[in-house]
Design a protein around this motif. Sequence first.
Motif, PDB file in Angstrom:
ATOM      1  N   PRO A   1      18.218 -56.469  29.241  1.00 34.41           N
ATOM      2  CA  PRO A   1      19.066 -56.276  28.051  1.00 34.41           C
ATOM      3  C   PRO A   1      18.383 -56.639  26.731  1.00 34.41           C
ATOM      4  CG  PRO A   1      20.319 -57.337  29.807  1.00 34.41           C
ATOM      5  CD  PRO A   1      18.883 -57.340  30.248  1.00 34.41           C
ATOM      6  N   THR A   2      17.281 -57.424  26.784  1.00 35.50           N
ATOM      7  CA  THR A   2      16.586 -57.773  25.530  1.00 35.50           C
ATOM      8  C   THR A   2      15.547 -56.716  25.155  1.00 35.50           C
ATOM      9  OG1 THR A   2      14.785 -59.006  26.581  1.00 35.50           O
ATOM     10  CG2 THR A   2      16.807 -60.235  26.112  1.00 35.50           C
ATOM     11  N   LEU A   3      15.245 -55.788  26.073  1.00 36.83           N
ATOM     12  CA  LEU A   3      14.202 -54.790  25.805  1.00 36.83           C
ATOM     13  C   LEU A   3      14.811 -53.577  25.095  1.00 36.83           C
ATOM     14  CD1 LEU A   3      12.283 -54.959  29.213  1.00 36.83           C
ATOM     15  CD2 LEU A   3      11.756 -56.165  27.097  1.00 36.83           C
TER      16      LEU A   3
ATOM     17  N   ILE B   1      44.010 -62.287  28.565  1.00 35.93           N
ATOM     18  CA  ILE B   1      44.884 -63.049  27.664  1.00 35.93           C
ATOM     19  C   ILE B   1      44.192 -63.300  26.328  1.00 35.93           C
ATOM     20  CG2 ILE B   1      46.234 -65.168  27.358  1.00 35.93           C
ATOM     21  CD1 ILE B   1      46.310 -65.299  30.493  1.00 35.93           C
ATOM     22  N   SER B   2      42.979 -63.849  26.358  1.00 30.35           N
ATOM     23  CA  SER B   2      42.314 -64.201  25.095  1.00 30.35           C
ATOM     24  C   SER B   2      41.597 -63.016  24.474  1.00 30.35           C
ATOM     25  CB  SER B   2      41.307 -65.330  25.330  1.00 30.35           C
ATOM     26  OG  SER B   2      40.179 -64.814  26.014  1.00 30.35           O
ATOM     27  N   GLY B   3      41.268 -61.986  25.289  1.00 32.95           N
ATOM     28  CA  GLY B   3      40.550 -60.831  24.754  1.00 32.95           C
ATOM     29  C   GLY B   3      39.047 -61.047  24.650  1.00 32.95           C
ATOM     30  N   SER B   4      38.556 -62.244  25.005  1.00 29.26           N
ATOM     31  CA  SER B   4      37.118 -62.492  24.903  1.00 29.26           C
ATOM     32  C   SER B   4      36.383 -61.656  25.965  1.00 29.26           C
ATOM     33  CB  SER B   4      36.810 -63.977  25.086  1.00 29.26           C
ATOM     34  OG  SER B   4      37.211 -64.383  26.370  1.00 29.26           O
ATOM     35  N   VAL B   5      35.143 -61.281  25.632  1.00 29.94           N
ATOM     36  CA  VAL B   5      34.393 -60.370  26.494  1.00 29.94           C
ATOM     37  C   VAL B   5      33.268 -61.113  27.205  1.00 29.94           C
ATOM     38  CG1 VAL B   5      32.935 -58.300  26.549  1.00 29.94           C
ATOM     39  CG2 VAL B   5      34.991 -58.346  25.126  1.00 29.94           C
ATOM     40  N   LEU B   6      33.129 -60.817  28.496  1.00 28.98           N
ATOM     41  CA  LEU B   6      32.139 -61.458  29.348  1.00 28.98           C
ATOM     42  C   LEU B   6      31.231 -60.360  29.896  1.00 28.98           C
ATOM     43  CD1 LEU B   6      31.879 -64.332  30.709  1.00 28.98           C
ATOM     44  CD2 LEU B   6      33.226 -63.392  32.584  1.00 28.98           C
ATOM     45  N   GLU B   7      29.912 -60.609  29.949  1.00 28.86           N
ATOM     46  CA  GLU B   7      29.007 -59.659  30.593  1.00 28.86           C
ATOM     47  C   GLU B   7      28.544 -60.258  31.904  1.00 28.86           C
ATOM     48  OE1 GLU B   7      25.915 -58.294  28.036  1.00 28.86           O
ATOM     49  OE2 GLU B   7      27.330 -57.674  26.476  1.00 28.86           O
TER      50      GLU B   7
ATOM     51  N   TRP C   1      15.801 -60.233  36.092  1.00 26.38           N
ATOM     52  CA  TRP C   1      15.279 -59.122  35.294  1.00 26.38           C
ATOM     53  C   TRP C   1      16.426 -58.265  34.741  1.00 26.38           C
ATOM     54  CZ3 TRP C   1      10.694 -58.185  33.223  1.00 26.38           C
ATOM     55  CH2 TRP C   1      10.491 -56.938  32.641  1.00 26.38           C
ATOM     56  N   VAL C   2      17.350 -57.896  35.661  1.00 24.08           N
ATOM     57  CA  VAL C   2      18.456 -57.010  35.269  1.00 24.08           C
ATOM     58  C   VAL C   2      19.457 -57.752  34.374  1.00 24.08           C
ATOM     59  CG1 VAL C   2      20.484 -55.800  36.183  1.00 24.08           C
ATOM     60  CG2 VAL C   2      18.251 -55.463  37.227  1.00 24.08           C
ATOM     61  N   ASP C   3      19.731 -59.013  34.701  1.00 23.91           N
ATOM     62  CA  ASP C   3      20.780 -59.769  34.013  1.00 23.91           C
ATOM     63  C   ASP C   3      20.302 -60.330  32.665  1.00 23.91           C
ATOM     64  OD1 ASP C   3      23.491 -60.808  34.251  1.00 23.91           O
ATOM     65  OD2 ASP C   3      22.542 -62.786  34.255  1.00 23.91           O
ATOM     66  N   GLN C   4      19.072 -60.814  32.612  1.00 22.66           N
ATOM     67  CA  GLN C   4      18.612 -61.534  31.424  1.00 22.66           C
ATOM     68  C   GLN C   4      17.528 -60.808  30.619  1.00 22.66           C
ATOM     69  OE1 GLN C   4      19.926 -64.515  30.506  1.00 22.66           O
ATOM     70  NE2 GLN C   4      21.322 -64.367  32.239  1.00 22.66           N
ATOM     71  N   VAL C   5      16.568 -60.189  31.316  1.00 19.83           N
ATOM     72  CA  VAL C   5      15.394 -59.665  30.599  1.00 19.83           C
ATOM     73  C   VAL C   5      15.634 -58.264  30.059  1.00 19.83           C
ATOM     74  CG1 VAL C   5      12.931 -59.159  30.723  1.00 19.83           C
ATOM     75  CG2 VAL C   5      13.881 -61.106  32.006  1.00 19.83           C
TER      76      VAL C   5
ATOM     77  N   LEU D   1      12.351 -47.371  26.724  1.00 22.41           N
ATOM     78  CA  LEU D   1      12.737 -46.684  25.492  1.00 22.41           C
ATOM     79  C   LEU D   1      14.258 -46.539  25.510  1.00 22.41           C
ATOM     80  CD1 LEU D   1      11.704 -45.249  22.905  1.00 22.41           C
ATOM     81  CD2 LEU D   1      11.633 -43.127  24.222  1.00 22.41           C
ATOM     82  N   GLY D   2      14.889 -46.845  24.387  1.00 16.03           N
ATOM     83  CA  GLY D   2      16.347 -46.768  24.341  1.00 16.03           C
ATOM     84  C   GLY D   2      16.991 -47.711  25.341  1.00 16.03           C
ATOM     85  N   GLY D   3      16.311 -48.838  25.653  1.00 18.40           N
ATOM     86  CA  GLY D   3      16.850 -49.806  26.606  1.00 18.40           C
ATOM     87  C   GLY D   3      16.748 -49.358  28.061  1.00 18.40           C
ATOM     88  N   MET D   4      16.118 -48.187  28.295  1.00 14.05           N
ATOM     89  CA  MET D   4      16.026 -47.663  29.669  1.00 14.05           C
ATOM     90  C   MET D   4      14.603 -47.760  30.184  1.00 14.05           C
ATOM     91  SD  MET D   4      18.173 -44.101  29.485  1.00 14.05           S
ATOM     92  CE  MET D   4      17.486 -43.601  27.903  1.00 14.05           C
ATOM     93  N   GLU D   5      14.474 -48.019  31.481  1.00 14.41           N
ATOM     94  CA  GLU D   5      13.177 -47.947  32.133  1.00 14.41           C
ATOM     95  C   GLU D   5      12.819 -46.474  32.209  1.00 14.41           C
ATOM     96  OE1 GLU D   5      13.181 -49.845  36.038  1.00 14.41           O
ATOM     97  OE2 GLU D   5      11.579 -48.483  36.651  1.00 14.41           O
ATOM     98  N   LEU D   6      11.759 -46.100  31.487  1.00 14.65           N
ATOM     99  CA  LEU D   6      11.454 -44.681  31.315  1.00 14.65           C
ATOM    100  C   LEU D   6      10.294 -44.236  32.190  1.00 14.65           C
ATOM    101  CD1 LEU D   6      12.149 -42.247  29.449  1.00 14.65           C
ATOM    102  CD2 LEU D   6      10.303 -43.024  27.976  1.00 14.65           C
ATOM    103  N   ALA D   7       9.304 -45.104  32.375  1.00 13.49           N
ATOM    104  CA  ALA D   7       8.102 -44.688  33.094  1.00 13.49           C
ATOM    105  C   ALA D   7       7.493 -45.876  33.802  1.00 13.49           C
ATOM    106  CB  ALA D   7       7.090 -44.093  32.117  1.00 13.49           C
ATOM    107  N   ASN D   8       6.714 -45.564  34.829  1.00 15.70           N
ATOM    108  CA  ASN D   8       6.071 -46.579  35.648  1.00 15.70           C
ATOM    109  C   ASN D   8       4.647 -46.111  35.910  1.00 15.70           C
ATOM    110  OD1 ASN D   8       5.794 -48.715  37.578  1.00 15.70           O
ATOM    111  ND2 ASN D   8       6.021 -47.133  39.147  1.00 15.70           N
TER     112      ASN D   8
END
Lengths: 189, 281
Positions: B160-162, A48-54, B154-158, B193-200
Motif C-alpha cells: 500500500p505504500t508503493l 456505529i461510529s463510522g470509523s474505517v478500518l483496513e 508485504w500485502v498488508d504493510q508494504v 505502477l499505479g499501486g499495482m505489481e506490473l512486471a517481474n
Amino acid sequence: MAFKYETSDFRNGLKIVIDGNPYIMTYFQFVKPGKGTAFTRTKLKHMISGSVLERTYRTGEKVEAADIEEHEMQFLYDDGEFHHFMNTETYEQVAIVSESIKNEAQYLTESLSVEVLFFNGRPISVQLPNFVEDTIEYCEPGVRGNTATGATKPATLACGAQVQVPLFVEQGEKIRVDTRTNAYASRVN
Amino acid sequence: MHLLNPRFLRQRAHILEAIRAWFSQHGYLEVHTPALVPAGAMEPHLQPIQVGSLQLHTSPEFAMKRVLAAGLGRIYQIASCFREEESGTHHAREFTMLEWYRVGAGTPELMDEVESLIGAAARAVDRPPPLFQRRAVSSLIRADQRPEDWFFEWVDQVEPTLTAPTIVWGYPPWQAALSRTIGTVADRFEVYLGGMELANAFAEETAADTLRERIQDADATRAASGRPPHPVDTGFLDAVDRMPRCAGIALGIDRLVMALTGAQTISEVQVLPSPSAESIT
C-alpha cells in the motif's frame, strides 16, 4: 457457535464482527503477489461510529458474521438526547442515541419510514432511503444567466438538512437529495 | 453486465502499437509460442488450467527460453496467459502478458529498458512518461520471516505504500523462482505502477541442476498445501544449459493499460472480459 464467513464470501455490504464491534464491508480486493499466496484486502466501516478500518485476510481465513436485523420503523420524535422510533407492526418503541445518527437525523421528519438496524438485539443505527425529496426553505436567489458548471450555493431544507445546490435552483422548489453523500440529485416537478 | 469502453479499448490498441514499435527500434524479434504446453508453470502458487493431458501456459517463459537456447537473440512475445483461481479487480483468468529477453544483459539494463518502454507506451496515450524510484526489498521488509508471514506483511504493510512508480529489487533467495542468486539475494526486480505489481524480471538462472532443485522445492511447498506437483517440461530443462546469459521480464499488458488510462478494473481494459468460472460450468 456464531456463523462465520470465509474470504470467498466477501462482498460489499457484508456485516461482520471484529473485537465485538459490528463492521460493514465497503471494499474488498483479491490480491496475489506474483510469487505468493492469495489475500483479500478490505475496508470496513464501524456500523456505529463510522470509523474505517483496513484489514488484510489470508485466503480461507474466517470472520464472524454480525447478527444484524433490520426492521422498518417510523420516526416519532427527538428528545434532544435520543431519537425515538416505533415498529409499525408490533408498536414496539426503541431509542437511539442522537449523537450516533447525526447525519441521518438531519433528514428525519415526523412519521418518515426508515430501516432501523439492530446488532445483537440492540438498535444501533438507521438506514435512510437512498434518496429523499424535500422543499428548499431557504437559499439565496438564483443568478440569471450563470451557467458555470459545478458552481453551487448552500440551501436549507424544510427537514433542517443543509445541502449544496446548483445556482439555478430557487427557494420553495422541491429537490431530490442523495442521503448517502448529502448531494443534490435533481429538481422534482 | 460488461459494457465495452471504446475509449479504453482504443487506448489499449495505441499502447500495443507503441510497444511493437519500441521493440522493433531496439532490435527485438517477435515470437509466438504455443499456449498449450506440457507444463504450464513451475512456481508453487500458480495453478495452470488443465486441457486434457496438456496445460495452458501461465506465462510463455519455458518456451521462450528454448527459443533463446536456439540462438535467436533478443526476443519478445505478447501472449494470452491463463491462471486458474485468479479473479478480481486486478486479476483475470485469461490476461495478456508481454515477455521479453535481452541476451547478454543483467537486471540493471532491463530496469532502464522497462522504464523506456513504459515511457513510450505512456506517450502513445498522451501521458507523461512515469519517473521510477528504485528501492531495495531489504529497505522495505525484514527478510528473516517465514514465507507466509513475509507475504502477509508485504500485502498488508508494504504494497500500500508503493503508490509512486517504483522498481523494487533484490528478493529473498526462496523467491528466486527461475532467477539466479547472488549470495543470499535473488537477482530479480518487480515494477509497481499505479499501486499495482506490473512486471517481474529475472537475471536468468541457466544451470539445469539448480533449476531441478528449485522445482523439487516448489513441489514440496505444493505438497505441504495438498497440491499435486507441477508436470516437468523436459524440453526446457534439456535446453536451459545452452541458454545465453540474459535477463527476462514479464509485464501485464492489461494492468499497464489500467495504469495509463485510469481504468479501475481489469475487465474494463480487456476487449471482452474473461468469463468467470461460474459462467462456464
